[in-house]
Design a protein around this motif. Structure first.
Motif, PDB file in Angstrom:
ATOM      1  N   GLU A  15       0.821  -1.215   0.000  1.00 35.08           N
ATOM      2  CA  GLU A  15       0.000   0.000   0.000  1.00 35.08           C
ATOM      3  C   GLU A  15       0.853   1.262   0.000  1.00 35.08           C
ATOM      4  OE1 GLU A  15      -3.976  -1.578   2.404  1.00 35.08           O
ATOM      5  OE2 GLU A  15      -2.315  -0.639   3.499  1.00 35.08           O
ATOM      6  N   ASN A  16       2.008   1.194   0.649  1.00 33.10           N
ATOM      7  CA  ASN A  16       2.846   2.384   0.809  1.00 33.10           C
ATOM      8  C   ASN A  16       4.085   2.383  -0.075  1.00 33.10           C
ATOM      9  OD1 ASN A  16       1.609   3.864   3.284  1.00 33.10           O
ATOM     10  ND2 ASN A  16       1.691   1.732   3.940  1.00 33.10           N
ATOM     11  N   HIS A  17       4.307   1.289  -0.834  1.00 32.52           N
ATOM     12  CA  HIS A  17       5.484   1.171  -1.701  1.00 32.52           C
ATOM     13  C   HIS A  17       6.777   1.373  -0.913  1.00 32.52           C
ATOM     14  CE1 HIS A  17       2.608   1.342  -4.989  1.00 32.52           C
ATOM     15  NE2 HIS A  17       2.151   2.485  -4.502  1.00 32.52           N
ATOM     16  N   SER A  18       6.767   0.936   0.340  1.00 34.28           N
ATOM     17  CA  SER A  18       7.925   1.206   1.193  1.00 34.28           C
ATOM     18  C   SER A  18       7.916   0.288   2.408  1.00 34.28           C
ATOM     19  CB  SER A  18       7.900   2.676   1.650  1.00 34.28           C
ATOM     20  OG  SER A  18       8.797   2.896   2.711  1.00 34.28           O
ATOM     21  N   PHE A  19       9.066  -0.348   2.677  1.00 35.41           N
ATOM     22  CA  PHE A  19       9.212  -1.112   3.910  1.00 35.41           C
ATOM     23  C   PHE A  19       9.262  -0.169   5.112  1.00 35.41           C
ATOM     24  CE2 PHE A  19      11.557  -4.642   1.425  1.00 35.41           C
ATOM     25  CZ  PHE A  19      10.370  -5.332   1.229  1.00 35.41           C
ATOM     26  N   SER A  20       9.877   0.992   4.940  1.00 35.15           N
ATOM     27  CA  SER A  20      10.038   1.927   6.060  1.00 35.15           C
ATOM     28  C   SER A  20       8.695   2.455   6.548  1.00 35.15           C
ATOM     29  CB  SER A  20      10.941   3.099   5.656  1.00 35.15           C
ATOM     30  OG  SER A  20      12.241   2.641   5.358  1.00 35.15           O
ATOM     31  N   GLU A  21       7.822   2.850   5.607  1.00 30.57           N
ATOM     32  CA  GLU A  21       6.517   3.363   5.998  1.00 30.57           C
ATOM     33  C   GLU A  21       5.660   2.252   6.602  1.00 30.57           C
ATOM     34  OE1 GLU A  21       3.465   5.914   6.811  1.00 30.57           O
ATOM     35  OE2 GLU A  21       5.573   6.297   6.321  1.00 30.57           O
ATOM     36  N   ALA A  22       5.747   1.047   6.032  1.00 29.96           N
ATOM     37  CA  ALA A  22       5.015  -0.080   6.608  1.00 29.96           C
ATOM     38  C   ALA A  22       5.491  -0.360   8.022  1.00 29.96           C
ATOM     39  CB  ALA A  22       5.206  -1.320   5.731  1.00 29.96           C
ATOM     40  N   ALA A  23       6.806  -0.257   8.236  1.00 31.03           N
ATOM     41  CA  ALA A  23       7.360  -0.487   9.567  1.00 31.03           C
ATOM     42  C   ALA A  23       6.835   0.537  10.560  1.00 31.03           C
ATOM     43  CB  ALA A  23       8.883  -0.444   9.507  1.00 31.03           C
ATOM     44  N   ARG A  24       6.723   1.804  10.127  1.00 32.39           N
ATOM     45  CA  ARG A  24       6.221   2.853  11.014  1.00 32.39           C
ATOM     46  C   ARG A  24       4.792   2.557  11.432  1.00 32.39           C
ATOM     47  NH1 ARG A  24       3.224   7.225  11.181  1.00 32.39           N
ATOM     48  NH2 ARG A  24       2.500   6.967   9.037  1.00 32.39           N
TER      49      ARG A  24
END
Length: 309
Positions: A15-24
């Motif tokens: 959904e966020n195209h990002s591991f970092s944003e998913a982690a947050r």
């Protein structure tokens, strides 16, 4: 059988195209999210993402898997949330977004009674002047106005968002009160620049007979937050047009006075926004009902109605 952590990491990353944003959003480290997704790919025997240094892109198989997984994951999360505590007592993090001015004035005072009834819930309340994306940002509830009702999101009205003209008693001392909206331009005006559009919104006022008239304010002071606008008015720096809900306590205590009491602008409604999925988590349902009941008990909808003069 895949673990819920692996599936959650995949869906939020997609959904966020990002591991970092998913982690947050999940309260994990980016390395843990990446590891969960890698484990999911290994167990399924397919590659779900094309990885680059800039962003994640779903493969064709990944897009199909996301489409078939996302709704089922939400239902599974809701089912788990409903049975995670003994005696059906809801537990877990309750993530809510609300505007700072409205939230601090009307929602925060409800917290002691709410936690006394539901001690296993952990509030994570974000005070922000923006319309969040409930699904992609992982919010249980948002409170405010002007949200787009995306598919799967419903609203429950709490109070009208009526805009009225106010000043401090000190500012109006020795000044002649305005008799109609066109008179407002003669006073020092405190206005707000929208964070979303970057523009200062003009208001058209209406009265009980249905007449409408522009309410021009001199742009003497410009701020970008309702609380700052309220404080500037309270300090006697000029007049402003503010939602009744944001100044209700000051009006009732006499710290601010309403000008043109028969005129107001209608900015829609202040509502609770949440997912309409069939298996709504108990924590969400309980919070929504509690807030709505308190607003009814305190007659806040009626007290925030600028149309009542």
């Amino acid at each position: 059988m895949e673990t819920l952590a692996n599936l959650e990491s995949f869906v939020r990353s997609a959904e966020n195209h990002s591991f970092s944003e998913a982690a947050r959003q999940l309260g994990l480290t980016p390395a843990a999210v990446s590891r969960n997704v890698a484990m999911l790919e290994r167990n399924l025997g397919v590659r779900l993402f094309q990885r680059s240094t800039r962003k994640l892109v779903l493969t064709e198989i990944g897009e199909r898997f996301l489409f078939s997984t996302r709704g089922n994951l939400e239902a599974l999360q809701a089912a788990i949330a409903d049975i995670t505590a003994d005696d059906n007592e809801p537990a877990g993090v309750l993530k809510v977004s609300m505007s700072p001015t409205f939230g601090l004035s009307h929602i925060m005072p409800l917290l002691p009674a709410f936690l006394a009834k539901h001690p296993r819930l952990k509030p994570e309340w974000h005070f922000e002047n923006r319309a969040v994306n409930l699904v992609s940002e992982g919010y249980d509830v948002a409170i405010g106005g002007g949200f787009d009702l995306a598919p799967g999101i419903v609203s429950r009205t709490l109070a009208p968002a009526h805009i009225v003209t106010v000043a401090s008693p000190g500012y109006m001392a020795g000044r002649t009160p305005p008799t109609n909206p066109s008179d407002l331009v003669a006073y020092s005006g405190i206005v707000m620049r929208s964070l979303r559009t970057g523009r200062i919104r003009p208001w058209t006022l209406r009265n009980a007979t249905g007449s409408e008239m522009a309410g021009p304010l001199a742009e003497t002071i410009i701020v970008n937050d309702p609380a700052a606008m309220r404080e500037a008015v309270r300090l006697g720096l000029g007049i402003a047009m503010i939602a009744v809900a944001d100044i209700l306590l000051e009006l009732e205590r006499g710290e601010l006075v309403r000008l043109l009491p028969n005129w107001y602008a209608d900015a829609g409604a202040i509502s609770l926004y949440y997912s309409s999925k069939t298996l709504m988590p108990a924590k969400t349902r309980i919070f929504v009902d509690f807030v709505a009941d308190e607003f009814r008990r305190q007659r806040l909808a009626e007290r925030c109605a600028g149309s009542l003069g």
